[in-house]
Design an enzyme around this catalytic site. Structure first.
Site, PDB file in Angstrom:
ATOM      1  N   TYR A 190      -3.175 -11.882  14.738  1.00 31.49           N
ATOM      2  CA  TYR A 190      -2.856 -13.267  14.421  1.00 31.49           C
ATOM      3  C   TYR A 190      -2.424 -14.048  15.657  1.00 31.49           C
ATOM      4  CZ  TYR A 190      -3.029 -11.692   9.609  1.00 31.49           C
ATOM      5  OH  TYR A 190      -3.449 -11.158   8.415  1.00 31.49           O
ATOM      6  N   LYS A 204       0.838  -1.199   0.000  1.00 33.37           N
ATOM      7  CA  LYS A 204       0.000   0.000   0.000  1.00 33.37           C
ATOM      8  C   LYS A 204       0.875   1.251   0.000  1.00 33.37           C
ATOM      9  CE  LYS A 204      -3.832  -2.262   2.402  1.00 33.37           C
ATOM     10  NZ  LYS A 204      -4.694  -2.271   3.611  1.00 33.37           N
ATOM     11  N   HIS A 245      -7.041 -13.688   0.330  1.00 31.75           N
ATOM     12  CA  HIS A 245      -6.500 -13.215   1.603  1.00 31.75           C
ATOM     13  C   HIS A 245      -6.362 -14.357   2.610  1.00 31.75           C
ATOM     14  CE1 HIS A 245      -5.301  -9.162   2.407  1.00 31.75           C
ATOM     15  NE2 HIS A 245      -5.676  -9.228   3.660  1.00 31.75           N
ATOM     16  N   ARG A 279      -2.856 -15.389   2.826  1.00 34.70           N
ATOM     17  CA  ARG A 279      -2.075 -14.402   3.588  1.00 34.70           C
ATOM     18  C   ARG A 279      -2.277 -14.616   5.087  1.00 34.70           C
ATOM     19  NH1 ARG A 279       0.318  -9.186   3.275  1.00 34.70           N
ATOM     20  NH2 ARG A 279      -0.534  -7.620   4.711  1.00 34.70           N
TER      21      ARG A 279
END
Length: 330
Positions: free
Chosen positions: A309, A191, A274, A277
């Site tokens: 996570y 990004k 995703h 990921r």
């Protein structure tokens, strides 16, 4: 001046001086209109009469829908509060009020959403479900191996060019266990075009090498022949992952590739690009990686984003403990 007039002045400020987009202005207009309707029910007629109690009451009302509108989620209510805060701040700067009564009102906290991660066995089944008998199959396998190996966003993967990856593979062409140089390194552009360097595992390197040598040239050549037959001047793209027409693979096509692989693997869970990921990060932490290292690999600006996570791995630990320890449950 009425509440509507000083609110219109704020919206004009956002449009003219802040230059907000039409969609953003429309959202601010909706949020402030709802706020004014609530204040009207409280018989508040001028800015100076508004108190912090009115602001917190409005936040509770929109969260529950008791103001007559639809109940908002914590995230949407927090967005609405941003508009209200901006309104009060503007009034203070314009000397329309003597205090900013919304400044200390805290937004509601959204519930912590845990990322969906596949187990290692599920990832293996997903990857091995892709046949590599065709050029398209070689591409699909290389794409999925790359996503899981690097934790790249799908936009980062499909945005890569051949030159971004070929040197990295060349540094460790075989990717064998006996190679002491370790995994190759790949540049990703996240990004804001922020660059980061991530390792490329041996399985992904081998899959990419097979794609570049035995898959991509055939697709690009075929696409070139088709273009020449149509008398076009189109040239082959520099994209690493290409579609059957030789153009850059789209995010939507990558999504379809993953969905097809999940179906062939017989996975009964929802899978998206995703997901790989999330699985990448979760499996690293389960394997003992430091959260700061995972932050760098994922390209997160804040470690707080990465720490979600750790909740996934903690939940896994609880499940294992509960099912394995003889005295975990009565």
């Amino acid at each position: 001046m009425s509440l509507q007039q000083v609110t219109d002045a704020y919206l004009d400020h956002l449009a003219v001086e802040r230059g907000l987009s039409a969609n953003t202005l429309a959202a601010y207009r909706r949020d402030t209109a709802r706020y004014l309707r609530y204040l009207d029910t409280q018989r508040v007629l001028e800015p100076e009469s508004i108190t912090t109690h009115h602001v917190t009451g409005f936040l509770q009302a929109v969260s529950s829908g008791t103001d007559g509108g639809s109940a908002l989620s914590a995230r949407s209510a927090a967005r609405t509060l941003v508009a209200v805060r901006g309104l009060h701040r503007f009034w203070l700067l314009e000397d329309l009020v003597t205090a900013d009564v919304a400044a200390d009102v805290a937004p509601p906290q959204p519930g912590q959403r845990l990322p969906k991660a596949l187990s290692i066995d599920q990832v293996t089944a997903l990857l091995e479900a892709v046949s590599t008998d065709t050029p398209a199959g070689l591409r699909d396998r290389a794409l999925l191996e790359f996503l899981y190996s690097t934790g790249a966003r799908i936009s980062e993967a499909v945005g890569l060019d051949v030159d971004d990856i070929s040197t990295a593979i060349g540094e460790n062409p075989q990717g064998t266990d006996g190679d002491q140089r370790g995994p190759a390194l790949v540049r990703l552009f996240g990004k804001g075009s922020k660059e980061r360097i991530v390792p490329l595992g041996s399985y992904a390197a081998a899959a990419l090498d097979a794609w570049l040598v035995r898959g991509r040239p055939g697709i690009v050549a075929k696409a070139g022949d088709s273009s020449r037959r149509k008398s076009t001047t189109r040239t082959a793209t520099a994209a690493l992952f290409v579609n059957q027409r030789g153009g850059r693979l789209s995010r939507q096509s990558a999504w379809t590739i993953l969905q097809n692989a999940a179906e062939r693997a017989g996975l009964d869970v929802e899978v998206s690009p995703h997901t790989l990921r999330h699985s990448f990060a979760t499996h690293l932490l389960q394997g003992g990686a430091d959260v700061r290292v995972v932050q760098e690999l994922l390209g997160h600006a804040s470690v707080t984003t990465t720490q979600v996570y750790t909740l996934v791995t903690a939940e896994t630990l609880r499940e294992i403990y509960a099912s394995s320890h003889p005295r975990a449950r009565g």
